[in-house]
Design a protein around this motif. Structure first.
Motif, PDB file in Angstrom:
ATOM      1  N   HIS A 151       0.831  -1.213   0.000  1.00  0.00           N
ATOM      2  CA  HIS A 151       0.000   0.000   0.000  1.00  0.00           C
ATOM      3  C   HIS A 151       0.863   1.261   0.000  1.00  0.00           C
ATOM      4  O   HIS A 151       0.462   2.280  -0.536  1.00  0.00           O
ATOM      5  N   HIS A 152       2.067   1.187   0.541  1.00  0.00           N
ATOM      6  CA  HIS A 152       2.975   2.336   0.466  1.00  0.00           C
ATOM      7  C   HIS A 152       3.567   2.459  -0.935  1.00  0.00           C
ATOM      8  O   HIS A 152       3.733   3.576  -1.433  1.00  0.00           O
ATOM      9  N   LEU A 153       3.860   1.338  -1.554  1.00  0.00           N
ATOM     10  CA  LEU A 153       4.351   1.362  -2.937  1.00  0.00           C
ATOM     11  C   LEU A 153       3.321   2.019  -3.850  1.00  0.00           C
ATOM     12  O   LEU A 153       3.655   2.885  -4.659  1.00  0.00           O
ATOM     13  N   ILE A 154       2.086   1.642  -3.704  1.00  0.00           N
ATOM     14  CA  ILE A 154       1.006   2.212  -4.515  1.00  0.00           C
ATOM     15  C   ILE A 154       0.886   3.715  -4.254  1.00  0.00           C
ATOM     16  O   ILE A 154       0.752   4.513  -5.191  1.00  0.00           O
ATOM     17  N   ALA A 155       0.962   4.119  -2.990  1.00  0.00           N
ATOM     18  CA  ALA A 155       0.864   5.545  -2.648  1.00  0.00           C
ATOM     19  C   ALA A 155       2.020   6.330  -3.262  1.00  0.00           C
ATOM     20  O   ALA A 155       1.818   7.441  -3.768  1.00  0.00           O
ATOM     21  N   LEU A 156       3.231   5.775  -3.247  1.00  0.00           N
ATOM     22  CA  LEU A 156       4.382   6.454  -3.845  1.00  0.00           C
ATOM     23  C   LEU A 156       4.229   6.575  -5.359  1.00  0.00           C
ATOM     24  O   LEU A 156       4.569   7.607  -5.939  1.00  0.00           O
ATOM     25  N   CYS A 157       3.706   5.534  -5.993  1.00  0.00           N
ATOM     26  CA  CYS A 157       3.472   5.580  -7.440  1.00  0.00           C
ATOM     27  C   CYS A 157       2.501   6.703  -7.789  1.00  0.00           C
ATOM     28  O   CYS A 157       2.721   7.450  -8.743  1.00  0.00           O
ATOM     29  N   LYS A 158       1.442   6.816  -7.013  1.00  0.00           N
ATOM     30  CA  LYS A 158       0.461   7.877  -7.253  1.00  0.00           C
ATOM     31  C   LYS A 158       1.040   9.250  -6.963  1.00  0.00           C
ATOM     32  O   LYS A 158       0.811  10.201  -7.709  1.00  0.00           O
TER      33      LYS A 158
ATOM     34  N   ILE B 129       4.523   7.693 -11.226  1.00  0.00           N
ATOM     35  CA  ILE B 129       5.443   6.763 -11.887  1.00  0.00           C
ATOM     36  C   ILE B 129       4.974   5.340 -11.645  1.00  0.00           C
ATOM     37  O   ILE B 129       4.141   5.086 -10.776  1.00  0.00           O
ATOM     38  N   SER B 130       5.535   4.414 -12.405  1.00  0.00           N
ATOM     39  CA  SER B 130       5.124   3.020 -12.280  1.00  0.00           C
ATOM     40  C   SER B 130       5.856   2.329 -11.128  1.00  0.00           C
ATOM     41  O   SER B 130       6.949   2.737 -10.727  1.00  0.00           O
ATOM     42  N   ALA B 131       5.257   1.265 -10.630  1.00  0.00           N
ATOM     43  CA  ALA B 131       5.901   0.454  -9.591  1.00  0.00           C
ATOM     44  C   ALA B 131       7.172  -0.176 -10.137  1.00  0.00           C
ATOM     45  O   ALA B 131       8.166  -0.313  -9.415  1.00  0.00           O
ATOM     46  N   ASP B 132       7.162  -0.555 -11.406  1.00  0.00           N
ATOM     47  CA  ASP B 132       8.366  -1.131 -12.021  1.00  0.00           C
ATOM     48  C   ASP B 132       9.538  -0.155 -11.961  1.00  0.00           C
ATOM     49  O   ASP B 132      10.675  -0.558 -11.723  1.00  0.00           O
ATOM     50  N   TYR B 133       9.266   1.122 -12.116  1.00  0.00           N
ATOM     51  CA  TYR B 133      10.324   2.134 -12.054  1.00  0.00           C
ATOM     52  C   TYR B 133      10.877   2.236 -10.629  1.00  0.00           C
ATOM     53  O   TYR B 133      12.083   2.243 -10.423  1.00  0.00           O
ATOM     54  N   ILE B 134       9.993   2.289  -9.656  1.00  0.00           N
ATOM     55  CA  ILE B 134      10.431   2.362  -8.247  1.00  0.00           C
ATOM     56  C   ILE B 134      11.247   1.118  -7.886  1.00  0.00           C
ATOM     57  O   ILE B 134      12.244   1.203  -7.176  1.00  0.00           O
ATOM     58  N   LEU B 135      10.823  -0.029  -8.384  1.00  0.00           N
ATOM     59  CA  LEU B 135      11.493  -1.290  -8.046  1.00  0.00           C
ATOM     60  C   LEU B 135      12.761  -1.520  -8.872  1.00  0.00           C
ATOM     61  O   LEU B 135      13.464  -2.500  -8.649  1.00  0.00           O
ATOM     62  N   GLY B 136      13.041  -0.628  -9.803  1.00  0.00           N
ATOM     63  CA  GLY B 136      14.254  -0.743 -10.593  1.00  0.00           C
ATOM     64  C   GLY B 136      14.180  -1.758 -11.716  1.00  0.00           C
ATOM     65  O   GLY B 136      15.196  -2.215 -12.233  1.00  0.00           O
ATOM     66  N   LEU B 137      12.953  -2.095 -12.131  1.00  0.00           N
ATOM     67  CA  LEU B 137      12.772  -3.090 -13.189  1.00  0.00           C
ATOM     68  C   LEU B 137      12.736  -2.482 -14.579  1.00  0.00           C
ATOM     69  O   LEU B 137      12.799  -3.208 -15.565  1.00  0.00           O
ATOM     70  N   THR B 138      12.597  -1.150 -14.639  1.00  0.00           N
ATOM     71  CA  THR B 138      12.572  -0.451 -15.912  1.00  0.00           C
ATOM     72  C   THR B 138      13.123   0.964 -15.734  1.00  0.00           C
ATOM     73  O   THR B 138      13.143   1.459 -14.606  1.00  0.00           O
ATOM     74  N   ASP B 139      13.545   1.550 -16.822  1.00  0.00           N
ATOM     75  CA  ASP B 139      14.001   2.940 -16.794  1.00  0.00           C
ATOM     76  C   ASP B 139      12.880   3.897 -17.202  1.00  0.00           C
ATOM     77  O   ASP B 139      13.023   5.109 -17.107  1.00  0.00           O
ATOM     78  N   LYS B 140      11.752   3.334 -17.660  1.00  0.00           N
ATOM     79  CA  LYS B 140      10.608   4.151 -18.075  1.00  0.00           C
ATOM     80  C   LYS B 140       9.789   4.542 -16.861  1.00  0.00           C
ATOM     81  O   LYS B 140       9.352   3.702 -16.090  1.00  0.00           O
TER      82      LYS B 140
END
Length: 51
Positions: A28-35, A39-50
């Motif tokens: 739920h914190h990951l989702i809040a940070l994305c909003k 940005i996407s969760a993949d970006y926060i998690l380092g899975l993409t540069d987009k």
């Protein structure tokens, strides 16, 4: 930093633990940070540069 911790409703100490990897970031914190940063969760998690 204060704004982020108030959005997540967590302490600065706990947020620092997430950043260091001492504690896992709850989904739920990951989702809040994305909003918050629009940005996407993949970006926060380092899975993409987009964002």
């Amino acid at each position: 930093m204060y704004y982020v911790t108030s959005v997540l409703k967590t302490s600065q100490t706990m947020y620092a633990r997430y950043e260091r990897g001492t504690n896992e970031l709850p989904i739920h914190h990951l989702i809040a940070l994305c909003k918050l940063y629009n940005i996407s969760a993949d970006y926060i998690l380092g899975l993409t540069d987009k964002k």
